[in-house]
Scaffold this motif. Structure first.
Motif, PDB file in Angstrom:
ATOM      1  N   SER A  97     -28.097  53.087 -13.013  1.00 43.18           N
ATOM      2  CA  SER A  97     -28.319  53.748 -14.290  1.00 43.18           C
ATOM      3  C   SER A  97     -28.467  55.264 -14.131  1.00 43.18           C
ATOM      4  CB  SER A  97     -29.549  53.167 -14.991  1.00 43.18           C
ATOM      5  OG  SER A  97     -30.695  53.347 -14.189  1.00 43.18           O
ATOM      6  N   SER A  98     -28.547  55.748 -12.917  1.00 47.09           N
ATOM      7  CA  SER A  98     -28.620  57.181 -12.631  1.00 47.09           C
ATOM      8  C   SER A  98     -27.320  57.617 -11.977  1.00 47.09           C
ATOM      9  CB  SER A  98     -29.763  57.479 -11.657  1.00 47.09           C
ATOM     10  OG  SER A  98     -30.992  57.143 -12.214  1.00 47.09           O
ATOM     11  N   PRO A  99     -26.965  58.901 -12.121  1.00 49.42           N
ATOM     12  CA  PRO A  99     -25.786  59.358 -11.382  1.00 49.42           C
ATOM     13  C   PRO A  99     -26.076  59.282  -9.887  1.00 49.42           C
ATOM     14  CG  PRO A  99     -26.848  61.188 -12.507  1.00 49.42           C
ATOM     15  CD  PRO A  99     -27.592  59.957 -12.886  1.00 49.42           C
ATOM     16  N   MET A 100     -25.182  58.690  -9.165  1.00 45.90           N
ATOM     17  CA  MET A 100     -25.361  58.498  -7.731  1.00 45.90           C
ATOM     18  C   MET A 100     -24.500  59.498  -6.967  1.00 45.90           C
ATOM     19  SD  MET A 100     -27.467  55.912  -7.546  1.00 45.90           S
ATOM     20  CE  MET A 100     -27.262  55.098  -5.988  1.00 45.90           C
ATOM     21  N   CYS A 101     -25.073  60.088  -5.934  1.00 44.88           N
ATOM     22  CA  CYS A 101     -24.402  61.075  -5.094  1.00 44.88           C
ATOM     23  C   CYS A 101     -24.106  60.459  -3.731  1.00 44.88           C
ATOM     24  CB  CYS A 101     -25.300  62.306  -4.946  1.00 44.88           C
ATOM     25  SG  CYS A 101     -24.620  63.598  -3.908  1.00 44.88           S
ATOM     26  N   TYR A 102     -22.848  60.575  -3.312  1.00 47.19           N
ATOM     27  CA  TYR A 102     -22.402  60.019  -2.030  1.00 47.19           C
ATOM     28  C   TYR A 102     -21.618  61.064  -1.259  1.00 47.19           C
ATOM     29  CZ  TYR A 102     -23.036  55.606  -4.598  1.00 47.19           C
ATOM     30  OH  TYR A 102     -23.536  54.574  -5.341  1.00 47.19           O
ATOM     31  N   GLN A 103     -21.440  60.826   0.032  1.00 42.49           N
ATOM     32  CA  GLN A 103     -20.472  61.612   0.779  1.00 42.49           C
ATOM     33  C   GLN A 103     -19.104  61.286   0.180  1.00 42.49           C
ATOM     34  OE1 GLN A 103     -21.602  60.266   4.807  1.00 42.49           O
ATOM     35  NE2 GLN A 103     -21.720  62.449   5.293  1.00 42.49           N
ATOM     36  N   ASP A 104     -18.253  62.292   0.081  1.00 44.99           N
ATOM     37  CA  ASP A 104     -16.940  62.090  -0.518  1.00 44.99           C
ATOM     38  C   ASP A 104     -16.207  60.955   0.197  1.00 44.99           C
ATOM     39  OD1 ASP A 104     -14.881  62.643  -2.330  1.00 44.99           O
ATOM     40  OD2 ASP A 104     -13.879  63.942  -0.881  1.00 44.99           O
ATOM     41  N   GLY A 105     -15.728  59.991  -0.563  1.00 47.89           N
ATOM     42  CA  GLY A 105     -15.004  58.855  -0.012  1.00 47.89           C
ATOM     43  C   GLY A 105     -15.870  57.673   0.367  1.00 47.89           C
ATOM     44  N   GLU A 106     -17.190  57.839   0.336  1.00 49.83           N
ATOM     45  CA  GLU A 106     -18.086  56.749   0.734  1.00 49.83           C
ATOM     46  C   GLU A 106     -18.040  55.587  -0.266  1.00 49.83           C
ATOM     47  OE1 GLU A 106     -22.720  56.025   2.066  1.00 49.83           O
ATOM     48  OE2 GLU A 106     -22.175  57.929   1.159  1.00 49.83           O
ATOM     49  N   LEU A 107     -17.816  55.893  -1.525  1.00 45.93           N
ATOM     50  CA  LEU A 107     -17.707  54.870  -2.559  1.00 45.93           C
ATOM     51  C   LEU A 107     -16.241  54.740  -2.947  1.00 45.93           C
ATOM     52  CD1 LEU A 107     -19.235  52.971  -4.574  1.00 45.93           C
ATOM     53  CD2 LEU A 107     -19.106  54.874  -6.181  1.00 45.93           C
ATOM     54  N   ARG A 108     -15.739  53.543  -2.925  1.00 48.24           N
ATOM     55  CA  ARG A 108     -14.342  53.312  -3.292  1.00 48.24           C
ATOM     56  C   ARG A 108     -14.210  53.377  -4.808  1.00 48.24           C
ATOM     57  NH1 ARG A 108     -11.225  48.718  -0.394  1.00 48.24           N
ATOM     58  NH2 ARG A 108     -11.456  50.298   1.197  1.00 48.24           N
ATOM     59  N   ILE A 109     -13.350  54.262  -5.278  1.00 45.76           N
ATOM     60  CA  ILE A 109     -13.067  54.410  -6.705  1.00 45.76           C
ATOM     61  C   ILE A 109     -11.919  53.466  -7.046  1.00 45.76           C
ATOM     62  CG2 ILE A 109     -12.278  56.029  -8.483  1.00 45.76           C
ATOM     63  CD1 ILE A 109     -15.178  56.465  -7.404  1.00 45.76           C
ATOM     64  N   GLY A 110     -12.061  52.739  -8.156  1.00 44.02           N
ATOM     65  CA  GLY A 110     -11.050  51.761  -8.526  1.00 44.02           C
ATOM     66  C   GLY A 110     -10.488  52.006  -9.912  1.00 44.02           C
TER      67      GLY A 110
END
Length: 118
Positions: free
Chosen positions: A37-50
Motif C-alpha cells: 500500500s506504500s510506494p516501494m523503492c528497489y534497486q533498478d531491475g530488482e522487481l520484475r515489471i509485467g
C-alpha cells in the motif's frame, strides 16, 4: 507538461542518498495490502515489471511504476511522493533509514486533464 508523479524535496534528497548507497533505483506502487500500500523503492531491475504495470513517470531520475488496477483508481490525480519518519515496507530500501515513502495526491485541474487527455 504536467507530470503524473512528482516528489517532494525531502523525497528527492532521500532518493539521492539511496542511489549513492545502492545504485540506480526504481519505484512501484501496487495498491495491495500491507507493504504494497506504500510506494516501494528497489534497486533498478530488482522487481520484475509485467504487463499489469504502467510506467507513470520518474522521480529523482528513477522510474516509477503503478499496477493497472491502482492506476484506474488514481488516474485523475497527480501522485506526490513524500517521505516521513517511521518504518515502511520491509523490502523497500528506505526502511533502514528510519523513513518511509508516502503517497499524497491532488486532483488534476480541467486544463491538466485536457493536456493529459483523460
Amino acid at each position: 507538461m504536467v507530470e503524473r508523479v512528482t516528489a517532494t524535496d525531502a523525497t528527492l534528497e532521500l532518493i539521492e542518498k539511496l542511489k549513492n548507497r545502492h545504485g540506480p533505483l526504481m519505484f512501484h506502487q501496487s495498491g495491495g495490502c500491507c507493504d504494497g500500500s506504500s510506494p516501494m523503492c528497489y534497486q533498478d531491475g530488482e522487481l520484475r515489471i509485467g504487463e499489469s504495470d504502467i510506467h507513470l513517470g520518474t522521480i529523482g531520475d528513477s522510474n516509477f511504476y503503478i499496477s493497472k488496477d491502482q492506476y484506474e483508481y488514481w488516474k485523475h490525480t497527480q501522485l506526490i511522493i513524500d517521505v516521513v519518519d517511521g518504518r515502511g515496507g520491509m523490502f523497500s530500501l528506505e526502511g533502514p533509514e528510519g523513513k518511509r515513502f508516502l503517497v499524497r495526491s491532488r486532483v488534476f485541474t480541467e486544463e491538466e486533464r485536457a493536456e493529459l487527455k483523460l
